[in-house]
Design a protein around this motif. Structure first.
Motif, PDB file in Angstrom:
ATOM      1  N   MET A   1       2.755 -49.709 -94.274  1.00  0.00           N
ATOM      2  CA  MET A   1       3.679 -48.881 -95.073  1.00  0.00           C
ATOM      3  C   MET A   1       3.680 -47.436 -94.604  1.00  0.00           C
ATOM      4  O   MET A   1       4.459 -46.630 -95.092  1.00  0.00           O
ATOM      5  CB  MET A   1       3.295 -48.866 -96.575  1.00  0.00           C
ATOM      6  N   GLU A   2       2.766 -47.118 -93.694  1.00  0.00           N
ATOM      7  CA  GLU A   2       2.591 -45.696 -93.365  1.00  0.00           C
ATOM      8  C   GLU A   2       3.884 -45.010 -92.910  1.00  0.00           C
ATOM      9  O   GLU A   2       4.152 -43.885 -93.348  1.00  0.00           O
ATOM     10  CB  GLU A   2       1.473 -45.511 -92.340  1.00  0.00           C
ATOM     11  N   PRO A   3       4.727 -45.658 -92.082  1.00  0.00           N
ATOM     12  CA  PRO A   3       5.959 -44.964 -91.696  1.00  0.00           C
ATOM     13  C   PRO A   3       6.808 -44.552 -92.903  1.00  0.00           C
ATOM     14  O   PRO A   3       7.397 -43.474 -92.921  1.00  0.00           O
ATOM     15  CB  PRO A   3       6.692 -45.995 -90.830  1.00  0.00           C
ATOM     16  N   LEU A   4       6.855 -45.415 -93.927  1.00  0.00           N
ATOM     17  CA  LEU A   4       7.624 -45.056 -95.133  1.00  0.00           C
ATOM     18  C   LEU A   4       7.000 -43.858 -95.839  1.00  0.00           C
ATOM     19  O   LEU A   4       7.688 -42.951 -96.287  1.00  0.00           O
ATOM     20  CB  LEU A   4       7.671 -46.250 -96.096  1.00  0.00           C
ATOM     21  N   VAL A   5       5.664 -43.886 -95.936  1.00  0.00           N
ATOM     22  CA  VAL A   5       4.959 -42.778 -96.600  1.00  0.00           C
ATOM     23  C   VAL A   5       5.205 -41.485 -95.825  1.00  0.00           C
ATOM     24  O   VAL A   5       5.524 -40.442 -96.399  1.00  0.00           O
ATOM     25  CB  VAL A   5       3.441 -43.094 -96.697  1.00  0.00           C
ATOM     26  N   GLN A   6       5.095 -41.577 -94.496  1.00  0.00           N
ATOM     27  CA  GLN A   6       5.306 -40.372 -93.672  1.00  0.00           C
ATOM     28  C   GLN A   6       6.734 -39.847 -93.860  1.00  0.00           C
ATOM     29  O   GLN A   6       6.948 -38.634 -93.915  1.00  0.00           O
ATOM     30  CB  GLN A   6       5.067 -40.685 -92.183  1.00  0.00           C
ATOM     31  N   SER A   7       7.704 -40.752 -93.980  1.00  0.00           N
ATOM     32  CA  SER A   7       9.086 -40.278 -94.092  1.00  0.00           C
ATOM     33  C   SER A   7       9.304 -39.556 -95.429  1.00  0.00           C
ATOM     34  O   SER A   7      10.017 -38.567 -95.502  1.00  0.00           O
ATOM     35  CB  SER A   7      10.089 -41.418 -93.901  1.00  0.00           C
ATOM     36  N   VAL A   8       8.650 -40.030 -96.494  1.00  0.00           N
ATOM     37  CA  VAL A   8       8.767 -39.329 -97.781  1.00  0.00           C
ATOM     38  C   VAL A   8       8.074 -37.962 -97.670  1.00  0.00           C
ATOM     39  O   VAL A   8       8.584 -36.947 -98.178  1.00  0.00           O
ATOM     40  CB  VAL A   8       8.135 -40.159 -98.926  1.00  0.00           C
ATOM     41  N   ILE A   9       6.944 -37.925 -96.987  1.00  0.00           N
ATOM     42  CA  ILE A   9       6.224 -36.645 -96.886  1.00  0.00           C
ATOM     43  C   ILE A   9       7.001 -35.673 -95.990  1.00  0.00           C
ATOM     44  O   ILE A   9       7.005 -34.467 -96.245  1.00  0.00           O
ATOM     45  CB  ILE A   9       4.753 -36.878 -96.470  1.00  0.00           C
ATOM     46  N   ASP A  10       7.741 -36.190 -95.015  1.00  0.00           N
ATOM     47  CA  ASP A  10       8.674 -35.341 -94.249  1.00  0.00           C
ATOM     48  C   ASP A  10       9.597 -34.597 -95.208  1.00  0.00           C
ATOM     49  O   ASP A  10       9.803 -33.401 -95.093  1.00  0.00           O
ATOM     50  CB  ASP A  10       9.621 -36.216 -93.400  1.00  0.00           C
TER      51      ASP A  10
ATOM     52  N   ARG B   1      11.215 -56.475 -93.765  1.00  0.00           N
ATOM     53  CA  ARG B   1      11.040 -55.099 -94.244  1.00  0.00           C
ATOM     54  C   ARG B   1       9.587 -54.879 -94.650  1.00  0.00           C
ATOM     55  O   ARG B   1       8.975 -55.717 -95.310  1.00  0.00           O
ATOM     56  CB  ARG B   1      11.968 -54.830 -95.427  1.00  0.00           C
ATOM     57  N   ARG B   2       9.072 -53.733 -94.192  1.00  0.00           N
ATOM     58  CA  ARG B   2       7.655 -53.485 -94.452  1.00  0.00           C
ATOM     59  C   ARG B   2       7.482 -52.747 -95.773  1.00  0.00           C
ATOM     60  O   ARG B   2       7.324 -51.539 -95.815  1.00  0.00           O
ATOM     61  CB  ARG B   2       7.068 -52.679 -93.307  1.00  0.00           C
ATOM     62  N   THR B   3       7.554 -53.487 -96.860  1.00  0.00           N
ATOM     63  CA  THR B   3       7.322 -52.874 -98.167  1.00  0.00           C
ATOM     64  C   THR B   3       6.320 -53.746 -98.931  1.00  0.00           C
ATOM     65  O   THR B   3       6.139 -54.929 -98.606  1.00  0.00           O
ATOM     66  CB  THR B   3       8.613 -52.801 -99.012  1.00  0.00           C
ATOM     67  N   LEU B   4       5.706 -53.169 -99.941  1.00  0.00           N
ATOM     68  CA  LEU B   4       4.783 -53.966-100.760  1.00  0.00           C
ATOM     69  C   LEU B   4       5.558 -55.012-101.538  1.00  0.00           C
ATOM     70  O   LEU B   4       5.059 -56.099-101.813  1.00  0.00           O
ATOM     71  CB  LEU B   4       4.016 -53.051-101.717  1.00  0.00           C
ATOM     72  N   LEU B   5       6.820 -54.687-101.862  1.00  0.00           N
ATOM     73  CA  LEU B   5       7.652 -55.639-102.587  1.00  0.00           C
ATOM     74  C   LEU B   5       7.877 -56.897-101.744  1.00  0.00           C
ATOM     75  O   LEU B   5       7.788 -58.024-102.256  1.00  0.00           O
ATOM     76  CB  LEU B   5       8.993 -54.973-102.948  1.00  0.00           C
ATOM     77  N   THR B   6       8.121 -56.711-100.431  1.00  0.00           N
ATOM     78  CA  THR B   6       8.316 -57.878 -99.552  1.00  0.00           C
ATOM     79  C   THR B   6       7.081 -58.783 -99.638  1.00  0.00           C
ATOM     80  O   THR B   6       7.177 -60.006 -99.716  1.00  0.00           O
ATOM     81  CB  THR B   6       8.484 -57.416 -98.086  1.00  0.00           C
ATOM     82  N   LYS B   7       5.917 -58.147 -99.641  1.00  0.00           N
ATOM     83  CA  LYS B   7       4.670 -58.927 -99.650  1.00  0.00           C
ATOM     84  C   LYS B   7       4.445 -59.604-100.998  1.00  0.00           C
ATOM     85  O   LYS B   7       3.893 -60.701-101.068  1.00  0.00           O
ATOM     86  CB  LYS B   7       3.484 -58.015 -99.319  1.00  0.00           C
ATOM     87  N   LEU B   8       4.867 -58.923-102.052  1.00  0.00           N
ATOM     88  CA  LEU B   8       4.715 -59.512-103.391  1.00  0.00           C
ATOM     89  C   LEU B   8       5.623 -60.739-103.521  1.00  0.00           C
ATOM     90  O   LEU B   8       5.223 -61.775-104.059  1.00  0.00           O
ATOM     91  CB  LEU B   8       5.097 -58.447-104.428  1.00  0.00           C
ATOM     92  N   ILE B   9       6.836 -60.614-102.974  1.00  0.00           N
ATOM     93  CA  ILE B   9       7.796 -61.721-103.057  1.00  0.00           C
ATOM     94  C   ILE B   9       7.321 -62.911-102.215  1.00  0.00           C
ATOM     95  O   ILE B   9       7.514 -64.069-102.587  1.00  0.00           O
ATOM     96  CB  ILE B   9       9.196 -61.248-102.568  1.00  0.00           C
TER      97      ILE B   9
END
Ligand code: HEM
Length: 502
Positions: A145-154, A266-274
């Motif tokens: 998930m790190e790329p998503l986290v980095q993009s929000v921190i951008d 898609r690399r999200t926690l939701l994808t993994k939960l589903i």
């Protein structure tokens, strides 16, 4: 005289008053006589009579500080109500929170919205839910998930850049960061938290209102039902805040399924939960439970992580010496070279020390977490307690215990750095007293996610900016209050960021 002649207004009022007074006196007497707690346990006089006084303390927002003052006065075990105790000694951690404890989450968890991993009390039911969700929070999963986290921190750094040199509300930016990370990884889409400059998305208003509504529902159901019936549009909107939060989560989940199906890349926690966990064969949760969980997790993620980020920046502004040490550490490390990769940041001792000290002095859940005994005799730190006794230990107190943290009120990231300059995790005894993430089977599931967000945020901000207080105002704003979670009293953290030369 006729019966009617007795039915005067004063006579009726006197009768009602007498019945009420009798009821209160009877409740107090039965509280004192039927209290399951040995009378030798010290505490304030009112705590022997009624549980209402601690409820008022809760509502005032000063529970953590009040209970801390009581421990200083009375010692490691304090009575908070006829059937409630607070402990502050290490021996109590295991029987209250540890693996194998027979205590369950206290009644307050019934108030928190819809039942999911966070609220479940039954150990078997919780174990099963945990089995089907734990994989999404593993270090490996979160690394993806790190790329998503980095993009929000951008976006967060960009928003702060726009305010450089001016007073800005760092609490707002930190909460928006936590909100957008939660949106991206748990709901599969951004909340657009940085689209409206300093206006939070409407979702945040409902998120903020949901807890007070649940609290009223839990402690005063009659008031709750009365308020619910009043046809005042603004009040109705307030009372249905929780419904909005769950509807938003459900809509986001359905939209995600529509756009990506059940097996997307898609690399999200939701994808993994589903998807469930193919490695262990743990099957996915039913859709209704996934929908509840993503809303609950967002609720658990936003204020905890956001407030911690703001307190870290506030502490750095209060301590320019540590700010400088952190800047030097970041600029002399491979942080920039690796684009602030979390794997790299994890090794930085000053960054770790700053975060640990913030979590120690400003734990996101400073009081509680409340538990209820279930056995007819539960031994906690030498006291035998019957079933249905409420017990807790608070991070605010254990993490300020001078026996484990000398000079406890001092912000000293150096505690977490060894003499050879490497990270100091602390002795096992000291770790027992760090209750910031909870303990045992109910430990925070989001610990790794929150730590990753906060370390990346702090590293990237301190690489780019110096940070200073906006005078005394910032101290007043950042006074700690707690309504289950830590909330700065002023709901704001006025800081000034100044762009550093490269
Ligand atoms: C600085 C940030 C955070 C802090 C200090 C924190 C603290 C805590 C604490 C003290 C508990 C234990 C509550 C109890 O025992 O009753 C807890 C539980 C929990 N937290 Fe966090 N939390 C943080 C961030 C997060 C995030 C980002 C998430 C999710 C994405 C999250 C999800 C949860 C969940 C699901 C539980 C319940 C675990 C269970 O009962 O099995 N938390 N958290």
């Amino acid at each position: 005289m006729t019966l009617e002649s007795y039915l005067t207004v004063p006579a009726l009022a006197a009768t009602v008053a007498a019945v009420l007074a009798g009821n209160i006196i009877w409740t107090i007497i039965s509280n004192v006589l039927a209290s399951p707690i040995p009378s030798s346990v010290p505490g304030p006089f009112l705590a022997r009579l009624t549980s209402k006084w601690i409820l008022f303390v809760d509502m005032s927002g000063y529970r953590a500080r009040t209970v801390d003052a009581l421990h200083k006065k009375y010692g490691p075990v304090v009575r908070l109500a006829p059937n409630e105790l607070s402990f502050s000694c290490r021996e109590a951690v295991q029987p209250i929170y540890g693996t194998g404890s027979t205590c369950i989450k206290g009644p307050i968890y019934d108030y928190f919205g819809k039942r999911g991993l966070f609220q479940m009390k039954d150990a078997g039911e919780h174990r099963e839910r945990h089995r089907r969700m734990a994989h999404i929070f593993s270090a490996g999963s979160l690394q993806q998930m790190e790329p998503l986290v980095q993009s929000v921190i951008d976006r967060t750094v960009g928003a702060i850049e726009n305010k450089a040199g001016q007073v800005c509300d760092a609490l707002h930016f930190c909460r928006m960061m936590a909100l957008d990370v939660a949106g991206e990884v748990l709901m599969g889409k951004s909340f657009g938290a940085f689209d409206g400059q300093e206006n939070a998305p409407v979702y945040v208003k409902h998120l903020d209102n949901a807890y007070p509504v649940w609290f009223i529902q839990g402690i005063a159901p009659l008031v709750y039902h009365t308020l619910n019936m009043l046809p005042i549009p603004a009040l109705q909107e307030f009372m249905t805040s929780g419904d909005y939060v769950y509807k938003y989560g459900n809509d986001a989940f359905e939209e995600f399924l529509r756009l990506n199906g059940r097996t997307s890349n898609r690399r999200t926690l939701l994808t993994k939960l589903i998807a469930g966990n193919p490695e262990t064969g743990a099957e996915p949760l039913p859709d209704a439970d996934i929908s509840t969980e993503v809303s609950n997790l967002t609720f658990a993620a936003v204020d905890t992580t956001g407030n911690t980020g703001a307190y870290a920046l506030y502490r750095l502004a209060c301590h320019p010496d540590w700010q400088e040490k952190l800047q030097t550490e970041i600029r002399t490390s491979r942080a920039r070279e690796t684009n602030f990769a979390y794997r790299m940041l994890q090794t930085l001792p000053v960054l770790n020390g700053v975060l640990m000290e913030t979590l120690r002095l400003h734990p996101a859940q400073p009081s509680g977490p409340l538990r209820e005994t279930t056995d007819h005799s539960t031994n906690i730190a030498g006291l035998n307690l019957p079933a249905k006794t409420l017990v807790s230990m608070q991070a605010y107190t254990t993490q300020r215990d001078p026996a484990y943290f000398p000079n406890p009120d001092k912000f000293d990231p150096g505690r977490w750095i060894k003499a050879d300059g490497t990270i100091n995790p602390g002795t096992p005894e000291l770790q027992d007293m760090m209750l910031v993430w909870g303990k045992g089977p109910r430990t925070c599931s989001g610990q790794y996610m929150a730590t990753m967000e906060l370390k990346i945020l702090l590293a990237r901000l301190m690489d780019r900016f110096g940070v200073a207080l906006h005078g005394e105002k910032t101290h007043l704003e950042m006074e700690m209050t707690d309504h289950f979670v830590l909330i700065p009293k002023g709901h704001c953290c006025s800081l000034v960021f100044t762009t550093l030369g490269s």
